[in-house]
Design a protein around this motif. Structure first.
Motif, PDB file in Angstrom:
ATOM      1  N   ARG A  91     -35.294 -24.911  16.645  1.00  0.00           N
ATOM      2  CA  ARG A  91     -35.759 -23.624  17.192  1.00  0.00           C
ATOM      3  C   ARG A  91     -37.032 -23.123  16.530  1.00  0.00           C
ATOM      4  O   ARG A  91     -37.364 -21.949  16.615  1.00  0.00           O
ATOM      5  CB  ARG A  91     -34.629 -22.596  17.065  1.00  0.00           C
ATOM      6  CG  ARG A  91     -33.501 -22.882  18.050  1.00  0.00           C
ATOM      7  CD  ARG A  91     -32.171 -22.296  17.635  1.00  0.00           C
ATOM      8  NE  ARG A  91     -31.141 -22.581  18.635  1.00  0.00           N
ATOM      9  CZ  ARG A  91     -30.509 -23.745  18.746  1.00  0.00           C
ATOM     10  NH1 ARG A  91     -30.791 -24.738  17.923  1.00  0.00           N
ATOM     11  NH2 ARG A  91     -29.604 -23.927  19.690  1.00  0.00           N
ATOM     12  N   ARG A 121     -38.843 -18.759  12.260  1.00  0.00           N
ATOM     13  CA  ARG A 121     -40.081 -19.032  13.005  1.00  0.00           C
ATOM     14  C   ARG A 121     -41.272 -18.256  12.480  1.00  0.00           C
ATOM     15  O   ARG A 121     -42.421 -18.688  12.612  1.00  0.00           O
ATOM     16  CB  ARG A 121     -39.861 -18.716  14.486  1.00  0.00           C
ATOM     17  CG  ARG A 121     -39.000 -19.720  15.214  1.00  0.00           C
ATOM     18  CD  ARG A 121     -39.023 -19.490  16.700  1.00  0.00           C
ATOM     19  NE  ARG A 121     -38.216 -18.371  17.117  1.00  0.00           N
ATOM     20  CZ  ARG A 121     -37.093 -18.470  17.843  1.00  0.00           C
ATOM     21  NH1 ARG A 121     -36.641 -19.666  18.172  1.00  0.00           N
ATOM     22  NH2 ARG A 121     -36.431 -17.404  18.216  1.00  0.00           N
ATOM     23  N   ASP A 122     -41.027 -17.090  11.868  1.00  0.00           N
ATOM     24  CA  ASP A 122     -42.114 -16.268  11.341  1.00  0.00           C
ATOM     25  C   ASP A 122     -42.364 -16.488   9.861  1.00  0.00           C
ATOM     26  O   ASP A 122     -43.224 -15.831   9.263  1.00  0.00           O
ATOM     27  CB  ASP A 122     -41.815 -14.789  11.590  1.00  0.00           C
ATOM     28  CG  ASP A 122     -42.021 -14.399  13.040  1.00  0.00           C
ATOM     29  OD1 ASP A 122     -42.967 -14.931  13.656  1.00  0.00           O
ATOM     30  OD2 ASP A 122     -41.238 -13.588  13.551  1.00  0.00           O
ATOM     31  N   ASP A 158     -40.711  -9.087  15.352  1.00  0.00           N
ATOM     32  CA  ASP A 158     -39.963  -8.931  16.598  1.00  0.00           C
ATOM     33  C   ASP A 158     -38.475  -9.083  16.279  1.00  0.00           C
ATOM     34  O   ASP A 158     -37.978 -10.194  16.117  1.00  0.00           O
ATOM     35  CB  ASP A 158     -40.411  -9.974  17.616  1.00  0.00           C
ATOM     36  CG  ASP A 158     -39.808  -9.756  18.994  1.00  0.00           C
ATOM     37  OD1 ASP A 158     -38.656  -9.276  19.073  1.00  0.00           O
ATOM     38  OD2 ASP A 158     -40.471 -10.074  19.996  1.00  0.00           O
ATOM     39  N   ASP A 172     -36.410 -11.234  18.875  1.00  0.00           N
ATOM     40  CA  ASP A 172     -36.662 -12.664  18.763  1.00  0.00           C
ATOM     41  C   ASP A 172     -35.989 -13.226  17.517  1.00  0.00           C
ATOM     42  O   ASP A 172     -35.386 -14.305  17.548  1.00  0.00           O
ATOM     43  CB  ASP A 172     -38.174 -12.930  18.716  1.00  0.00           C
ATOM     44  CG  ASP A 172     -38.493 -14.418  18.634  1.00  0.00           C
ATOM     45  OD1 ASP A 172     -38.278 -15.126  19.631  1.00  0.00           O
ATOM     46  OD2 ASP A 172     -38.934 -14.877  17.563  1.00  0.00           O
TER      47      ASP A 172
END
Length: 267
Positions: free
Chosen positions: A103, A125-126, A158, A161
């Motif tokens: 992911r 992801r960040d 976010d 997210d």
């Protein structure tokens, strides 16, 4: 990641990551100097350190007779950032790490075996760093939660997210018995385990932050009896106060690791 003195005996119930999966189950500090960390956190949070099975650079922080955190003086040796990191309980570290990478997350370390379990250090992801733990917990989960950590909060760009990412990696809000519940409350994503708030995810501020060095990160909130006393102790022992308001304060320890102290009555 555990020491011999914290292993349950045959007469003691073993609490594993299968029983509270998806919830924060441990916190760990990457530091430069164990003596400095012991002096600072002993004064600010009332902890004492004892030896850990992993070697001379590792210690277990104790609140009374309860293990509450791991401290590792490996920041310089391993060229890692000085920081606090939360670990989430998972049934399988290998499966959770694989889901994170599928992911868009990354695996910095592991999964590796640390008897009596397996662990990995990941990033979402960040870029926010977090750990996962599979196996026997360091102490009874409810006792650990009552001793020090109030909850953890993800500051990110976010929240929705991020909640989707962590939900899929850690099996939040699934039909499996014992999984964490996720709700949107008061402008934040709130995570509950066994009815207690254990994590919050908030967004918005980082996108417009004037300081480009501020990145998404998990912030550890430690429950204390007297926030003002902790602030004074931090300043006396080489730390600094980043902000203070109401019943909590954001502090930085001597090495630069950031954390929050929150009044127990606000838990």
């Amino acid at each position: 990641m555990n020491d011999d003195t914290t292993r349950p005996t045959a007469a003691k119930e073993v609490v594993s990551s299968h029983s509270v999966f998806g919830a924060p189950c441990w916190v760990s500090l990457t530091s430069r100097d164990l003596d400095v960390a012991e002096d600072f956190y002993g004064a600010v949070l009332g902890w004492r350190l004892r030896s850990a099975k992993l070697g001379d650079r590792f210690r277990i922080a104790m609140m009374g007779d309860t293990p509450v955190a791991g401290i590792a003086a490996v920041a310089s040796m391993w060229q890692m950032a000085v920081a606090w990191t939360p670990y989430f309980a998972v049934p399988s570290a290998d499966e959770a790490a694989a889901r994170a990478q599928e992911r868009g997350g990354t695996a910095a370390v592991g999964p590796l075996s640390f008897p009596p379990g397996r662990a990995a250090l990941l990033a979402d992801r960040d870029g926010a760093t977090f750990g996962i733990w599979e196996g026997e917990l360091f102490s009874d989960w409810e006792k650990w939660r009552a001793a020090a950590p109030a909850f953890i909060r993800l500051h990110t760009r976010d929240a929705f997210d991020a909640a989707i990412f962590y939900g899929e990696v850690l099996d939040w809000a699934t039909e499996r018995a014992g999984c964490c519940e996720v709700r949107y409350e008061g402008g934040e994503v709130v995570l509950r385990s066994q009815g207690d708030i254990v994590a919050r995810i908030e967004s918005g501020a980082l996108g417009a932050a004037p300081d480009p060095t501020i990145r998404p990160h998990w912030q550890i909130h430690f429950a204390v009896e007297d926030v003002t006393a902790c602030v004074r102790a931090a300043e006396r022992h080489g730390g600094s106060v980043l902000s203070k308001g109401g019943d909590e304060a954001v502090l930085r320890d001597t090495d630069g690791a950031q954390f929050t102290v929150t009044s127990r009555k606000e838990r």
